[in-house]
Design a protein around this motif. Sequence first.
Motif, mmCIF file in Angstrom:
data_model
loop_
_atom_site.group_PDB
_atom_site.id
_atom_site.type_symbol
_atom_site.label_atom_id
_atom_site.label_comp_id
_atom_site.label_asym_id
_atom_site.label_seq_id
_atom_site.Cartn_x
_atom_site.Cartn_y
_atom_site.Cartn_z
ATOM 1 N N ASP A 50 0.876 -1.176 0.000
ATOM 2 C CA ASP A 50 0.000 0.000 0.000
ATOM 3 C C ASP A 50 0.915 1.229 0.000
ATOM 4 O OD1 ASP A 50 -2.412 1.363 0.038
ATOM 5 O OD2 ASP A 50 -2.461 1.472 2.219
ATOM 6 N N ARG A 86 -2.457 5.317 -1.963
ATOM 7 C CA ARG A 86 -3.116 6.172 -0.955
ATOM 8 C C ARG A 86 -3.639 7.452 -1.606
ATOM 9 N NH1 ARG A 86 1.021 4.085 2.337
ATOM 10 N NH2 ARG A 86 2.329 5.927 2.063
ATOM 11 N N LYS A 102 -9.382 4.260 4.219
ATOM 12 C CA LYS A 102 -8.433 3.388 4.911
ATOM 13 C C LYS A 102 -8.302 1.991 4.273
ATOM 14 C CE LYS A 102 -6.924 2.663 9.555
ATOM 15 N NZ LYS A 102 -7.370 2.318 10.886
#
Length: 215
Positions: free
Chosen positions: A4, A9, A35
């Motif tokens: 990630d 993000r 999230k």
Amino acid sequence: MFEDNYRQRGLRNKLVKKLLEKGICDQRVLAAIGKVPRHAFFDDALLGHAYEDKAFPIGEGQTISQPYTVAFQTEKLKIQPGDKLLEIGTGSGYQAAILLEMGAKVYTIEYNRKLYERTRDFLPTLGYEPYFFYGDGSKGIPAKAPYNKIIVTAGAPVIPTALTDQLAEGGILLIPVGDRERQKMLRITKVKNELKKEEFDSFAFVPLLGDQGWK
Ligand code: SAM
């Protein structure tokens, strides 16, 4: 190996902004979408599409729901931390991950054996641990009832009475009901054993199969 990074993000933040523009305003829902790494639920071939606001195939003729749909249903459920929640249609596990992020205790049931096994083995590797069940969720899971919240993530021909029966006092059932192509999102609230019904926008879900679903 699952990664990630800042790029993913960044794409996730853009998706959150888009959902806000489309009218999702519960900050806790937006925080959960911001999230959960949606790209982890995608095959390599489709990875580049993970943060588009679209549904995508997950195999077995089924789909991971569009983020807007996930956000819409989650917002309408008015999730409170500690809610005991039943999800019908585990699919990829993405919706369950969002609900867990929001503090619900999640029971999730899937009718397709391969999807059930795949998601049961995969989701905990991301740190999300609902209670997994295999079977016909149109009948609910009476042994674990009652539930504060029930979410159906497949299109139903009618409101299954088994599900309203398994709602706790004050509980909410969110379910798309209609024909095979399009369904109206309904919110059923149980108040003093009476069922209050509200209608929202139309959506296009894959069919709910089983006893109280499509044959
Ligand atoms: N919630 C899922 C996610 O986050 O990826 C999306 C679910 S997909 C749109 C609908 C799912 O409902 C499919 O995986 C399908 O196999 C499942 N399904 C259909 N009828 C069912 C039933 N009677 N009981 C449980 N699951 C069912």
